[in-house]
Enzyme design. Structure first.
Site, PDB file in Angstrom:
ATOM      1  N   GLU A  66     -20.885 -12.800 -13.099  1.00 37.66           N
ATOM      2  CA  GLU A  66     -20.277 -13.868 -12.989  1.00 37.66           C
ATOM      3  C   GLU A  66     -18.793 -13.613 -12.205  1.00 37.66           C
ATOM      4  O   GLU A  66     -18.221 -14.800 -11.365  1.00 37.66           O
ATOM      5  CB  GLU A  66     -20.069 -14.455 -14.088  1.00 37.66           C
ATOM      6  N   HIS A  90     -25.678 -19.540 -26.197  1.00 35.11           N
ATOM      7  CA  HIS A  90     -26.285 -20.385 -24.917  1.00 35.11           C
ATOM      8  C   HIS A  90     -25.889 -21.971 -25.497  1.00 35.11           C
ATOM      9  O   HIS A  90     -26.802 -22.923 -24.982  1.00 35.11           O
ATOM     10  CB  HIS A  90     -27.654 -20.235 -25.048  1.00 35.11           C
TER      11      HIS A  90
HETATM   12  C1  LIG Z   1     -23.249 -12.317 -18.580  1.00 33.18           C
HETATM   13  C2  LIG Z   1     -24.539 -13.034 -18.862  1.00 33.18           C
HETATM   14  N1  LIG Z   1     -25.068 -13.704 -17.666  1.00 33.18           N
HETATM   15  C3  LIG Z   1     -26.244 -14.215 -17.456  1.00 33.18           C
HETATM   16  C4  LIG Z   1     -27.213 -14.074 -18.562  1.00 33.18           C
HETATM   17  C5  LIG Z   1     -28.612 -14.522 -18.413  1.00 33.18           C
HETATM   18  N2  LIG Z   1     -29.669 -13.692 -18.517  1.00 33.18           N
HETATM   19  C6  LIG Z   1     -30.276 -13.268 -19.727  1.00 33.18           C
HETATM   20  S1  LIG Z   1     -30.852 -12.007 -19.528  1.00 33.18           S
HETATM   21  C7  LIG Z   1     -30.723 -12.095 -17.863  1.00 33.18           C
HETATM   22  C8  LIG Z   1     -31.388 -10.815 -16.972  1.00 33.18           C
HETATM   23  C9  LIG Z   1     -31.060  -9.519 -17.646  1.00 33.18           C
HETATM   24  O1  LIG Z   1     -31.654  -8.531 -16.895  1.00 33.18           O
HETATM   25  P1  LIG Z   1     -31.690  -7.141 -17.167  1.00 33.18           P
HETATM   26  O2  LIG Z   1     -30.597  -6.725 -17.764  1.00 33.18           O
HETATM   27  O3  LIG Z   1     -32.441  -6.183 -16.135  1.00 33.18           O
HETATM   28  O4  LIG Z   1     -32.543  -7.009 -18.521  1.00 33.18           O
HETATM   29  P2  LIG Z   1     -34.165  -7.521 -18.409  1.00 33.18           P
HETATM   30  O5  LIG Z   1     -34.391  -8.912 -19.027  1.00 33.18           O
HETATM   31  O6  LIG Z   1     -34.888  -7.085 -17.456  1.00 33.18           O
HETATM   32  O7  LIG Z   1     -34.701  -6.688 -19.817  1.00 33.18           O
HETATM   33  C10 LIG Z   1     -29.899 -12.846 -17.560  1.00 33.18           C
HETATM   34  C11 LIG Z   1     -29.214 -13.323 -16.187  1.00 33.18           C
HETATM   35  C12 LIG Z   1     -26.513 -13.352 -19.630  1.00 33.18           C
HETATM   36  N3  LIG Z   1     -27.296 -13.209 -20.803  1.00 33.18           N
HETATM   37  N4  LIG Z   1     -25.301 -12.727 -19.534  1.00 33.18           N
END
Ligand SMILES: Cc1ncc(C[n+]2csc(CCOP(=O)(O)OP(=O)(O)O)c2C)c(N)n1
Ligand SMILES: Cc1ncc(C[n+]2csc(CCOP(=O)(O)OP(=O)(O)O)c2C)c(N)n1
Ligand SMILES: [Mg+2]
Ligand SMILES: [Mg+2]
Lengths: 325, 327, 327, 325
Positions: free
Chosen positions: A61, A128
């Site tokens: 972000e 959220h």
């Molecule tokens: C700071 C932040 N930005 C956006 C999100 C929304 N979000 C939740 S999970 C996710 C993807 C996470 O990817 P990863 O770290 O690879 O974990 P995975 O879900 O693949 O296990 C996003 C963008 C968040 N939770 N926190």
């Protein structure tokens, strides 16, 4: 020509038409491209405008808002999406330190519109659901918009994107597919800073914005049966906010209820109450009532979240109480 | 390299199966519940297909150690002693669950079981793990903490701050990046221009190692080495576990952006299948044994569900008071 | 490697001397002004002893390029066309200065001269540089931007986010870490467990190169290569310039935490002395020439001071209106 | 035994005595060790307590607050320093997302005191002068303390460190070496949440906190000569804030001026005004006056900064205006 559109679709239409109108407008953020964003708001724009103007970013972000600032300095009109407004906590410095102060300090305009879904009642918990708008109203240099109808969402987003300043556009995620209303096909704007009276009444002014507007209207309908008339004002833009309309209404009703979904203490409602108490004292006939969320994190369980949020009953109680003055 | 005993191999198998069964169950409930009166509040976030990473890593810990889990770490939570009942109470947002219904699904912590309270903001818990690690040193405890995060989270600034910080203070932390190739709909290639997150270890002055995240014994061995280094005062390690998110991002997501081909190729590397093969090769178990375990964990999960769903919903009492600790 | 012409070598010398003279002057004013009626509002933040990093880097740019400077980059600002008058107006917080007296000292920007508006938060401008770089690509301009930051700032999360992001999108940015060994009172060893910030390049998938930050021609050559790569579409580079902060953190700081020995050893590597030696060796200049330049820049700075201090103080007009741009 | 101490030295004494009292209390942050912090507040503590309990960190506010949380979960009582409260913008997520919600969500106490110098009037510009307290009052789960005297600074810091919750301790950097008052040598505490009446008066209640307290007292002295009596209340803690004392004073004066250095719009003063207008309506005889900073970034030039900040004249004008009611 107008037709009924969902709130989310009205936003997408505004994005599309602004991008058609101005080649410098572009969209970026997490999962906004092919996927269309986690709420589907940017769906299909990737196909229409291609990867240059509709772009996925890494989960950063701070880097997203940083890009927006630099691109705006260079002359573009960036429209970044922050997946949930809650995640702005990871990008406060670019937002409040750089973006908000740039024009005052450097003299260069930053036409940036940050789209960020906001608000609760969806049982998705503290991280959220937050309503952080008070922080940003307290930050000189930012405009803050919170639309409550599809019609407003489109017109206000067009204005925001055309505005030469950073605008925080707090979409009400609860309304995305809950609310449908008449939206003209052509592009149009709604000036920032103008409230709208959703229903007229002579006894109590109820000031609100965003999704609680519907709760207010429900209360107004119920109270009417008791002979209590609410005048429901939807601010639409909370910085700057429409003091004229508020003053005019209050000069008639002499009583006011302020309603928002954000935590009550030090919420934006406090500014509204302070405004009435300071600038409209001569019209005050009763305590200025504020309804906001409890001073707790936002719980997930429906029983708890309902308790946390201001309710229909709270409005009815406040209104009946006020009529005793 | 320390070899796992038969007992340990079988225990790992059970954890793999239990995690899978529990999450299949969560998926099933999400798909079939009445949206008007849901049992599960919100969506499910599953580790299906990548359980070996969480389980293999947490299995390398001892009682006095801690974890800062991420959102696909039910395997690790089970190893830390959280029960299927407790995890379902959390999903059902019940009064007696770990967060008393105040938070749901994967957003939980358990201080008694040395599990930090996860929040949604990706990567946010990584520097918190440093704090636990620092306190261990402060209190002269020979212990360490695992800090889990995903490939997506690795792009967050806070993760960088935390890894640099841990290296400077030689904190007993092991950073576990579960690289499951996706961050919601965004593939690895759109998240970073490098092949291996582990390469960042060198940029902080800590070892960066890669292991096959779908081989539970390999994850265990790799993490155990890092854990021992940390406990000896050797500082942090960054372990990257290569795996694949075989579910949607959440139970609501069909993941149409992932190609069938990618799914098919990873299906062949399923961590449970892999472990079954290994157990058979080692002569530790056979199909009958697997069936028995599958049945056992299934009934454990079913029993837990029946039990948990009848627990009390939270009450509004103490909501205001519990924001602050009494002094 | 492109060789610098005699003219260029001499121009660089003049920039080195001008920056030194200007900052010596600022130091002098800070030390001697009446605190009740100060000419300089706040403290001075000087690049004394590390000028070659800022100057050598900015000298590699062309008109259409940009910089995102940090707080010890007056050299680069002079190269971008900001005059000593303008920089002193900024220090004196005058109405006609770059920020109209609304901000002071090094916290300035100048859009016409392609200089971003620096803020205090360390590293904060690095992702902003990405935005300029992205817009250059968007507008199909063959240009690039330099993003300066210190060794201290490199610990900020936002710098990590920005470097990863630039690598993913192959943005035309050159990241310049001026590693001057200190962050206020904190030495490098307490900031990071690695020797070279440049090693982080590999962890993002971009070249990471080191140069002697006290040799202006070496900085120039190194950055020029990176600039050309960026303009060709080759993406970002991380350049680390090894140097030393030879002043206190600000004009108020005596830097007693730095050992005399460290200062003495770096004094021998003074970038101006180095460049004078080089000019002599190349036969481009002699002591008389140096004297002439020293006298010239001194009178330029004195003249600028006299002029600037008589400029109008800001008025309270337009303070409220100028928060927002008119639409 | 007490003696006159500077505000900064009183804070150091509280730190020292808390560290002597409890081996789990420790200090860390940028330049806090040998250097003693950029304001010299932690000077010599490094020599007394050594590198384990007084520790420099890298320039990573997020990692600093992250450490505080983890260490507190494990049982320590961390006292991190953020060099300027302005830099909290780079660490909002650990602060408001994790720290503030931890006890409510996980049930584990987090005894953390974040020391952060705050406030302006030092001509050091927007990025070293901000007053962000309203954001944190709006964040359920944080306590917020703003001491205005050396005596209070010591007693409140002791209470904060002994408190089992996250406390944001906003030191008034302008007062560090400007204010000296009597401070007992021994350790003592001042309960959080108790205001203090700095001067009694019957006409107007003036509510403030932190360094503007001195401006208020100056105004009170001047106004007394005109026969206008201000009752100056220094809140000391702004979350929770002392409603009893405010109500009691207001029930006597029926007029109130709210003063702070933060930006007026949506500042903490709005909450105070809203409190009076909602819960003390029956005592209200005049508009509720708020004095705060202009809605601009904080300018550096003294002419501009003086214009930006609320002034003595503003208080005099407000008071004289109120006496017309
Ligand atoms: C700071 C932040 N930005 C956006 C999100 C929304 N979000 C939740 S999970 C996710 C993807 C996470 O990817 P990863 O770290 O690879 O974990 P995975 O879900 O693949 O296990 C996003 C963008 C968040 N939770 N926190
Ligand atoms: C986010 C943030 N935290 C703290 C500070 C206070 N501060 C100003 S300069 C500085 C040290 C910077 O060190 P470095 O980046 O190496 O630059 P140098 O001063 O050595 O040129 C610090 C800690 C700041 N400006 N921003
Ligand atoms: Mg992933
Ligand atoms: Mg440095």
């Amino acid at each position: 020509m107008s037709r009924s559109l969902y709130y989310a679709d009205a936003i997408r239409e505004a994005l599309r038409q602004c991008m058609q109108e101005d080649g410098d407008v572009y969209i970026f953020g997490e999962d906004v491209a092919l996927y269309g964003g986690v709420f589907g708001v940017t769906k299909d724009l990737f196909h229409e405008f291609g990867p240059k103007r509709v772009r996925n970013t890494p989960l950063s972000e701070g880097a997203i808002l940083g890009e927006a600032i630099g691109a705006a300095v260079y002359g573009l009109r960036p429209v970044p999406e922050i997946q949930f407004s809650d995640f702005l906590t990871t990008a406060m410095s670019p937002l409040v330190d750089i973006m908000a102060t740039y024009h005052y300090r450097v003299g260069t305009k930053l036409p940036i519109t940050i789209r960020a879904p906001s608000g609760g009642a969806l049982r998705i918990g503290h991280f959220h659901s937050k309503c952080l708008e008070a922080w940003f109203v307290h930050t000189p240099g930012l405009k803050v918009v919170v639309p409550s109808t599809a019609y407003d969402a489109k017109g206000l987003l067009v204005s925001s994107i055309r505005d030469n300043n950073p605008v925080l556009f707090l979409e009400q995620k609860k309304l995305y597919r809950e609310i449908k209303d008449e939206v003209p096909e052509e592009i149009y704007d709604i000036p920032l800073g103008q409230a709208i009276i959703r229903t007229e009444g002579s006894h109590i002014t109820l000031v609100t914005y965003g999704s609680p507007t519907y709760l207010a209207l429900k209360a107004a309908a119920l109270l009417q049966k008791e002979g209590i008339e609410l005048e429901v004002i939807d601010l639409r833009t909370i910085y700057p906010f429409d003091k004229e309309t508020l003053k005019k209404s209050f000069s008639k009703t002499n009583r006011v209820i302020i309603l928002h979904e954000a935590v009550k203490i030090a919420g934006f409602g406090a500014e509204l109450a302070a405004f009435f108490a300071e600038e409209c004292f001569e019209y005050m006939a009763a305590p200025i009532m504020r309804l906001g969320a409890l001073h707790t994190p936002i719980p997930t369980n429906p029983v708890l979240e309902d308790h946390y949020l201001p309710s229909l009953q709270d409005i009815l109680d406040a209104a009946r109480g006020l009529m005793k003055y | 390299m320390e070899q796992l005993t038969k007992k340990q191999h079988l225990e790992l198998y059970r954890y793999l199966r239990l995690t899978r069964a529990l999450e299949d169950w969560i998926f099933y409930i999400c798909a079939n519940q009445n949206p008007q009166k849901p049992l599960i509040i919100g969506k499910g976030y599953l580790s299906t297909g990548q359980e070996a990473t969480s389980i293999g890593a947490a299995y390398a810990l001892e009682k006095e150690d801690w974890i800062a889990q991420s959102h696909r770490d039910f395997g690790a939570l089970l190893i830390r002693g959280l029960t299927p009942r407790e995890l379902l109470l959390q999903y059902f947002s019940k009064e007696t669950g770990p967060t008393k219904g105040r938070d749901a699904n994967v957003h939980l912590g358990h201080t008694g079981k040395h599990v930090l309270g996860f929040i949604s903001h990706m990567g946010a818990m990584v520097p918190v793990a440093n704090g636990v690690a620092f306190a261990m040193k402060y209190k002269k405890k020979k212990a360490c903490i695992l800090a889990f995060f995903g490939d997506g989270a690795s792009s967050q600034g806070i993760v960088h701050e935390a890894m640099n910080y841990a290296a400077v203070f030689k904190l007993p932390v092991v950073f576990i990046c579960n690289n499951n190739r996706w961050a919601i709909s965004t593939p690895l290639e759109e998240q970073m221009a490098i092949k291996n997150v582990a390469d960042r270890g060198a940029s902080y002055g800590m070892p960066g190692v890669i292991c096959d995240g779908n081989k539970v014994e390999e994850v265990y061995q790799t993490v155990l080495k890092a854990v021992r280094l940390a406990k000896k005062g050797g500082g942090p390690t960054l372990v990257e576990c290569k795996t694949m998110r075989m579910s949607g991002h959440g139970t609501h997501d069909r993941a149409k952006y992932v190609s069938d081909q990618e799914i098919a190729s990873w299906k062949k590397k399923d961590p449970i299948m892999h472990h079954e093969k290994l157990l058979k090769k080692l002569g530790y178990a056979d199909e009958a044994y697997f069936k028995k375990i599958i049945a056992e964990v299934k009934s454990e999960v079913e029993e837990a569900t029946q039990w948990a769903k009848n627990q009390a919903d939270p009450s509004i009492q103490n909501q205001l008071e519990d924001v602050f600790a009494r002094s």
